[in-house]
Design a protein around this motif. Structure first.
Motif, PDB file in Angstrom:
ATOM      1  N   GLU A  60      -5.589   1.846  -1.911  1.00 35.11           N
ATOM      2  CA  GLU A  60      -5.955   0.495  -1.508  1.00 35.11           C
ATOM      3  C   GLU A  60      -4.731  -0.406  -1.542  1.00 35.11           C
ATOM      4  O   GLU A  60      -3.760  -0.125  -2.242  1.00 35.11           O
ATOM      5  CB  GLU A  60      -7.021  -0.065  -2.452  1.00 35.11           C
ATOM      6  CG  GLU A  60      -6.547  -0.160  -3.898  1.00 35.11           C
ATOM      7  CD  GLU A  60      -7.648  -0.561  -4.874  1.00 35.11           C
ATOM      8  OE1 GLU A  60      -8.829  -0.429  -4.509  1.00 35.11           O
ATOM      9  OE2 GLU A  60      -7.311  -0.994  -5.991  1.00 35.11           O
TER      10      GLU A  60
ATOM     11  N   ARG B 134      -2.574  -3.427  -2.797  1.00 35.43           N
ATOM     12  CA  ARG B 134      -2.469  -4.078  -4.093  1.00 35.43           C
ATOM     13  C   ARG B 134      -1.626  -5.338  -3.939  1.00 35.43           C
ATOM     14  O   ARG B 134      -0.552  -5.315  -3.318  1.00 35.43           O
ATOM     15  CB  ARG B 134      -1.808  -3.160  -5.118  1.00 35.43           C
ATOM     16  CG  ARG B 134      -2.516  -1.834  -5.311  1.00 35.43           C
ATOM     17  CD  ARG B 134      -3.804  -1.967  -6.074  1.00 35.43           C
ATOM     18  NE  ARG B 134      -3.559  -2.331  -7.470  1.00 35.43           N
ATOM     19  CZ  ARG B 134      -4.508  -2.454  -8.375  1.00 35.43           C
ATOM     20  NH1 ARG B 134      -5.778  -2.281  -8.030  1.00 35.43           N
ATOM     21  NH2 ARG B 134      -4.213  -2.781  -9.616  1.00 35.43           N
TER      22      ARG B 134
ATOM     23  N   SER C  12      -1.484   1.785  -5.908  1.00 29.64           N
ATOM     24  CA  SER C  12      -2.010   1.974  -4.558  1.00 29.64           C
ATOM     25  C   SER C  12      -2.062   3.454  -4.203  1.00 29.64           C
ATOM     26  O   SER C  12      -3.032   3.921  -3.583  1.00 29.64           O
ATOM     27  CB  SER C  12      -1.151   1.216  -3.547  1.00 29.64           C
ATOM     28  OG  SER C  12      -1.596   1.453  -2.228  1.00 29.64           O
TER      29      SER C  12
ATOM     30  N   SER D 124       0.872  -1.177   0.000  1.00 20.18           N
ATOM     31  CA  SER D 124       0.000   0.000   0.000  1.00 20.18           C
ATOM     32  C   SER D 124       0.906   1.223   0.000  1.00 20.18           C
ATOM     33  O   SER D 124       2.083   1.140   0.373  1.00 20.18           O
ATOM     34  CB  SER D 124      -0.934   0.019   1.207  1.00 20.18           C
ATOM     35  OG  SER D 124      -0.185   0.193   2.404  1.00 20.18           O
TER      36      SER D 124
END
Length: 367
Positions: A341, A343, A336, A199
């Motif tokens: 988010e 990954r 990310s 992230s």
């Protein structure tokens, strides 16, 4: 080619070629036979400076039957296209980082090499230097127990103060993550195994930069990539890393510290080939220096390991698979940062075997 030194050609006669050529021409197990560049006059000048017999464009060196490995030192945007051209010509390829601008391009390079029975190697090879290899042996010996946490950072104000043509550092395939990240991420993968997920947050401090030296000094150019990246990386072996990659910091910092269940290691700058290597136990009040074993050499030892491995029929260490994994980490970090988010990183290359402490780049081993 069944024996003797391995023929090598260099494509790309820019700033970094000098470091490669100084070393490659000193290794008795390789012979540098050609230098190519889009600017053929520059290729001729560089070839003459290093005593290389042939210069010209890419086709000129690919036509040399004695050339077995092409060292691809072009700009990142050209890495994949040049690698594919070399493979089509029947040559093994060793490239500067990154392997390509994205994982899909890189996978095409590896797929073609596999289809043709050829090899792909890729920078950085600094993890094969005496400093990082000594750290790898210390870690495998259990000196600090089971590693579980890593702190890594490379930060400065960017290369435009010293590089005469720094624009490509701020285009796709550049920035601190793609320029300096491979040294850190390759080292961490070699020590801790593949990454599983990442992230990140990413920032761009300025939309434009200014060339600080050389004939272009004062020229303003755009910044098209993030220049400050904060990443969290989970490795399949259980360790987690917090890493900073920045071209926006007035504090010049380069570090990797690995914390284990029984102590910690402080690694050398992974953009170098030497020490110092430091360790401390759980109750030590200060670091102690560990011996750094191995012959100190520079850029090009990955090419040499590739050449020796081709002759021996064994895997080479600075492999295309390792480079693809590092590229996937970097593209996952970028995604990310854009999407906020975690990954996942899908590839999981084999961890390269350590070099033996007596591995000597300056010894002739190929009859």
């Amino acid at each position: 080619m069944s024996g003797g030194p391995v023929g090598v050609a260099v494509v790309g006669a820019g700033v970094i070629s000098g470091q490669y050529l100084r070393n490659l021409t000193a290794f008795p197990d390789v012979r540098v036979l050609g230098v190519a560049d889009l600017d053929e006059a520059r290729a001729a000048e560089v070839a003459e400076r290093h005593g290389v017999p042939v210069s010209g464009g890419l086709d000129a060196v690919l036509a040399l039957p004695e050339v077995e490995i092409v060292v691809n030192l072009t700009v990142p945007a050209a890495h994949a296209a040049v690698a594919l051209a070399c493979l089509r010509a029947g040559k093994h390829v060793y490239g500067e980082k990154p392997l390509a601008l994205d994982a899909e391009e890189a996978a095409k390079v590896l797929a073609m090499a596999a289809d043709l029975g050829l090899r792909v190697g890729n920078a950085p090879d600094t993890f094969l230097g005496a400093g990082i290899q000594s750290a790898l042996r210390a870690l495998r010996s259990g000196l600090v127990g089971e590693p579980f946490a890593v702190r890594a950072a490379t930060q400065n104000l960017g290369p435009e103060s010293w590089h005469p043509s720094p624009e490509f550092f701020y285009q796709p395939g550049g920035g601190p993550l793609f320029d300096l990240g491979p040294y850190y991420l390759t080292t961490l993968t070699a020590l801790l195994g593949p990454a599983a997920r990442v992230s990140a947050t990413t920032r761009r401090a300025r939309a434009e930069r200014v060339v600080g030296s050389g004939p272009k000094a004062g020229t303003v150019f755009p910044v098209d990539v993030p220049t400050h990246v904060e990443a969290l990386i989970d490795f399949t072996g259980g360790a987690g890393a917090a890493a900073t990659f920045s071209f926006d910091s007035p504090v010049d910092k380069r570090l990797i510290e690995i914390v284990g269940t029984e102590g910690a290691l402080s690694l050398p700058d992974p953009n170098t080939f030497e020490g110092p290597l430091l360790a401390r136990g759980l109750h030590d009040t200060d670091w102690r220096e560990l011996p750094v074993e191995g012959t100190v050499a520079g850029r090009g030892i990955g090419v040499l390991d590739l050449a020796r491995s081709i002759r021996a029929g064994v895997p080479h260490r600075a492999s295309g698979e390792l480079a693809l994994h590092v590229l996937e980490i970097m593209t996952a970090v970028t995604a990310s940062g854009e999407r906020g988010e975690f990954r996942r990183v899908r590839s999981a290359p084999p961890v390269p075997e350590p070099l033996p402490p007596d591995w000597d780049p300056y010894a002739a081993t190929l009859a």
